[in-house]
Design a protein around this motif. Sequence first.
Motif, PDB file in Angstrom:
ATOM      1  N   PHE A   1       0.842  -1.206   0.000  1.00  0.00           N
ATOM      2  CA  PHE A   1       0.000   0.000   0.000  1.00  0.00           C
ATOM      3  C   PHE A   1       0.874   1.252   0.000  1.00  0.00           C
ATOM      4  O   PHE A   1       0.417   2.334  -0.331  1.00  0.00           O
ATOM      5  CB  PHE A   1      -0.925   0.030   1.211  1.00  0.00           C
ATOM      6  CG  PHE A   1      -1.865  -1.148   1.280  1.00  0.00           C
ATOM      7  CD1 PHE A   1      -2.299  -1.777   0.115  1.00  0.00           C
ATOM      8  CD2 PHE A   1      -2.319  -1.626   2.496  1.00  0.00           C
ATOM      9  CE1 PHE A   1      -3.153  -2.854   0.168  1.00  0.00           C
ATOM     10  CE2 PHE A   1      -3.185  -2.706   2.551  1.00  0.00           C
ATOM     11  CZ  PHE A   1      -3.601  -3.325   1.385  1.00  0.00           C
TER      12      PHE A   1
ATOM     13  N   ALA B   1       0.199  -4.044  -4.868  1.00  0.00           N
ATOM     14  CA  ALA B   1      -0.479  -4.856  -3.843  1.00  0.00           C
ATOM     15  C   ALA B   1      -1.241  -6.025  -4.473  1.00  0.00           C
ATOM     16  O   ALA B   1      -1.242  -7.130  -3.930  1.00  0.00           O
ATOM     17  CB  ALA B   1      -1.426  -3.985  -3.031  1.00  0.00           C
ATOM     18  N   TYR B   2      -1.878  -5.776  -5.636  1.00  0.00           N
ATOM     19  CA  TYR B   2      -2.735  -6.813  -6.198  1.00  0.00           C
ATOM     20  C   TYR B   2      -1.966  -7.995  -6.772  1.00  0.00           C
ATOM     21  O   TYR B   2      -2.562  -8.978  -7.198  1.00  0.00           O
ATOM     22  CB  TYR B   2      -3.707  -6.230  -7.236  1.00  0.00           C
ATOM     23  CG  TYR B   2      -3.070  -5.466  -8.374  1.00  0.00           C
ATOM     24  CD1 TYR B   2      -2.956  -4.083  -8.303  1.00  0.00           C
ATOM     25  CD2 TYR B   2      -2.613  -6.108  -9.506  1.00  0.00           C
ATOM     26  CE1 TYR B   2      -2.387  -3.360  -9.337  1.00  0.00           C
ATOM     27  CE2 TYR B   2      -2.045  -5.397 -10.552  1.00  0.00           C
ATOM     28  CZ  TYR B   2      -1.933  -4.020 -10.463  1.00  0.00           C
ATOM     29  OH  TYR B   2      -1.374  -3.311 -11.487  1.00  0.00           O
ATOM     30  N   GLU B   3      -0.635  -7.894  -6.799  1.00  0.00           N
ATOM     31  CA  GLU B   3       0.144  -9.050  -7.271  1.00  0.00           C
ATOM     32  C   GLU B   3       0.968  -9.677  -6.158  1.00  0.00           C
ATOM     33  O   GLU B   3       1.775 -10.563  -6.404  1.00  0.00           O
ATOM     34  CB  GLU B   3       1.064  -8.606  -8.418  1.00  0.00           C
ATOM     35  CG  GLU B   3       0.312  -8.462  -9.728  1.00  0.00           C
ATOM     36  CD  GLU B   3       1.175  -7.849 -10.831  1.00  0.00           C
ATOM     37  OE1 GLU B   3       2.361  -7.565 -10.585  1.00  0.00           O
ATOM     38  OE2 GLU B   3       0.619  -7.657 -11.929  1.00  0.00           O
TER      39      GLU B   3
ATOM     40  N   ILE C   1      -0.985 -11.355  -0.596  1.00  0.00           N
ATOM     41  CA  ILE C   1      -1.005 -11.294   0.859  1.00  0.00           C
ATOM     42  C   ILE C   1      -2.457 -11.134   1.293  1.00  0.00           C
ATOM     43  O   ILE C   1      -3.281 -10.602   0.554  1.00  0.00           O
ATOM     44  CB  ILE C   1      -0.138 -10.133   1.401  1.00  0.00           C
ATOM     45  CG1 ILE C   1      -0.389  -8.857   0.607  1.00  0.00           C
ATOM     46  CG2 ILE C   1       1.333 -10.440   1.326  1.00  0.00           C
ATOM     47  CD1 ILE C   1      -1.260  -7.910   1.249  1.00  0.00           C
TER      48      ILE C   1
ATOM     49  N   GLY D   1     -11.693 -12.461  -3.620  1.00  0.00           N
ATOM     50  CA  GLY D   1     -10.323 -12.698  -4.082  1.00  0.00           C
ATOM     51  C   GLY D   1     -10.245 -13.824  -5.098  1.00  0.00           C
ATOM     52  O   GLY D   1      -9.433 -13.790  -6.022  1.00  0.00           O
TER      53      GLY D   1
ATOM     54  N   MET E   1     -11.486 -12.522  -8.442  1.00  0.00           N
ATOM     55  CA  MET E   1     -10.460 -11.703  -9.083  1.00  0.00           C
ATOM     56  C   MET E   1      -9.386 -12.570  -9.733  1.00  0.00           C
ATOM     57  O   MET E   1      -8.712 -12.168 -10.659  1.00  0.00           O
ATOM     58  CB  MET E   1      -9.796 -10.771  -8.045  1.00  0.00           C
ATOM     59  CG  MET E   1     -10.710  -9.688  -7.527  1.00  0.00           C
ATOM     60  SD  MET E   1     -11.406  -8.664  -8.834  1.00  0.00           S
ATOM     61  CE  MET E   1     -13.151  -8.891  -8.551  1.00  0.00           C
ATOM     62  N   ARG E   2      -9.217 -13.793  -9.213  1.00  0.00           N
ATOM     63  CA  ARG E   2      -8.208 -14.696  -9.767  1.00  0.00           C
ATOM     64  C   ARG E   2      -8.769 -15.571 -10.876  1.00  0.00           C
ATOM     65  O   ARG E   2      -8.058 -16.431 -11.394  1.00  0.00           O
ATOM     66  CB  ARG E   2      -7.649 -15.583  -8.647  1.00  0.00           C
ATOM     67  CG  ARG E   2      -6.658 -14.882  -7.780  1.00  0.00           C
ATOM     68  CD  ARG E   2      -6.381 -15.695  -6.529  1.00  0.00           C
ATOM     69  NE  ARG E   2      -5.298 -15.080  -5.772  1.00  0.00           N
ATOM     70  CZ  ARG E   2      -5.412 -13.927  -5.136  1.00  0.00           C
ATOM     71  NH1 ARG E   2      -6.539 -13.260  -5.168  1.00  0.00           N
ATOM     72  NH2 ARG E   2      -4.387 -13.428  -4.481  1.00  0.00           N
TER      73      ARG E   2
ATOM     74  N   ILE F   1      -7.715 -17.037  -0.134  1.00  0.00           N
ATOM     75  CA  ILE F   1      -6.839 -16.943  -1.307  1.00  0.00           C
ATOM     76  C   ILE F   1      -5.500 -17.649  -1.060  1.00  0.00           C
ATOM     77  O   ILE F   1      -4.610 -17.582  -1.888  1.00  0.00           O
ATOM     78  CB  ILE F   1      -6.584 -15.471  -1.707  1.00  0.00           C
ATOM     79  CG1 ILE F   1      -5.905 -14.705  -0.566  1.00  0.00           C
ATOM     80  CG2 ILE F   1      -7.877 -14.770  -2.119  1.00  0.00           C
ATOM     81  CD1 ILE F   1      -5.373 -13.342  -0.990  1.00  0.00           C
TER      82      ILE F   1
END
Lengths: 407, 272
Positions: free
Chosen positions: A75, A95-97, A100, A122, A125-126, A173
């Motif tokens: 972040f 952050a999106y890669e 965590i 999550g 999104m994947r 996730i």
Amino acid sequence: MLSKAADRSPPASLPGTAANPRPVPAVRLDGVVKRFGAATALEETWLRVEQGEFLTLLGPSGCGKTTLLNLMAGFLEADAGEIFIGGDLVTSTPAYEREIGIVFQNYALFPHMSVAKNVGYGLRMRGVPRREIAERVDAALALVKLSGFSDRSPRQLSGGQQQRVALARALVIRPKVLLLDEPFSALDKNLRGAMQVELKEIQRRLGVTTVFVTHDQSEALSLSDRIVVMSAGRVRQTGTPDEVYRHPQDRFVAGFIGDVNLLPASLLARAGERATVAIRDLRRDVEAATLRGCAVGEEVDVFVRPDHLAVRQAGEAGTLPARVAALVYQGSHIDLHADLAEGGRVVVRMPGQGALATYAPGTPVGLVVPQGGLAAFPARDAAPSPLPQGPPDSRPSSLPPEPGSTR
Amino acid sequence: MRRRLHTRILGLSGRLLVGLILAFLVLPAFVVTLAAFNDRAILSFPPAGYSTRWFARALTYRDFRIGLWNSLVVTAWASTLALAVGTGFAIALKRYVFRLKGGLEGVLLSPLIVPHFTIGLGLLVLATGIGAARGFAVVVLTHVIVVLPFVIRSVYISLQNIDERLELAAASLGARPGRVLGTITLPLLAPGLFSGWLFAAILSFNEFTASLFVTGQATQTLPVAMYGYVREFADPTLAAVSVIYIAVTAALLTVANTFLGLGKVLNVEQGR
């Protein structure tokens, strides 16, 4: 057995090289620095989080612990240094890669989605297939004991339930690291204890590497494998709960972890790893490492836990003269506040009930100072005194007053 | 005993005051509505006899029909354009730190300070200069300028009520910025966007002063047509148009209330 002031891995020992026999850490910070304008929020920090470890970042508001967490999450971007997650360099990875999981203090559940949609976010999104999403969401909700809540709105849940949803959403996730930002501070005291035990169980069962941010030292002591004590943007000490509790390497750590008293003393002698200090006419053995730069004859402050002190008749040999100021009933124990003859107030924590009748305010007493479990620091060190000032009903705790944001 | 009487008188006069204030708020609409039903061909109050013929005239009068259509077209374009532009600026002001941010904010909100006739006059002079006077584009542009500050305020407040941690949580779960916008930010912002658009539409539909300068015979909006009418005639047709105006606006707000709740639309309650 002594902990280091900070985990200073030499920059040469890159992950995977033959020079480094240790396994690849889950998270590694190499000299990470973060500034906000002219203010340095995080000074150069070196840190390893081992696989499966429960590591706590502990410190008062504004110590840099949340900044550190945000840097791990992606972040915030570091101004210097490198961050590795699972051996991969992620310093400038968004952050999106980073893969965590994070649980915020306010849980940050999506208010326009049902519990199941929150947990499955999550996975959607994947691009996970729908059937697998349904299965994994069900499993995650079962893990946090919320089966049957799938269709509820987050608004319909209690604080504890919302937290479970947030935890399930982060865990589903299968994150490389689970980050927890003061997740218990919004819960009431009874629920907090139960949730802590549950979190610890889930963490152990899944073996997920966890970085936990808190300002609550008792929370840190009870949950962590290791604690990183931070203050003013610096790591003060890294060690197991026992190490930071019993062997504080720093005046700040000694004052911040657990309740402490401060006894004025002077340095008598120093021999290798040990040193001798004099508290009035009592001689005590302490570690010399924390008295660096302090000459023989100089004043030092000796830190002692309230439960390590004991009360005897006034004038008894080998005791410090003091006078009872107040007795504070705490349920499981009683805190006796006493004024030392040379000034300063100490708290003696006494188990049992008998003491109530025995020590009326004003009674002269003798304090027994233990032979071990003491830590000494140079007196000229300008650090906030951990001594309980003010009225006796103020708890002898060194907790910071407000649990607000620590940005 | 006396004291109790005192409190009672005070309480009664307080209520009376509140009642009077509320009455004054609705009084103009009340008077005009009654006047619209006046049978006599003169705008007067109280009405002498009742009739609905002025409504028929209002709906068939050519200038009003053209004006209404123009108003609807201008309002639709102006409020939609203002929403798009205003949302962009609101996000920029809320989320980004940049040089001259204060300056930009000042410029964007300046139409609140500049009188509408100044805006109208300025645009008229400008449009005449480039030979685009009295076209629809100029009217729409005028309305966008007038309503933009309200759209920006409305969207800005809605943005303020979105917890940025929701977006951070979405990002940590693997959502790219575009998907965060589509799945989190916009759905949560929707009531704010709608309320911004609604405000813009109502303001634009009612805008008169600036429109007077920039509209021509072919582009005149309904308020301008009404002004033209009242300069020539003094019959209750204008009152009838006013009643239609009130009814349309009230209908719009009722629809908004049914679907979203007035509190949300007006940004009064922002509970999450």
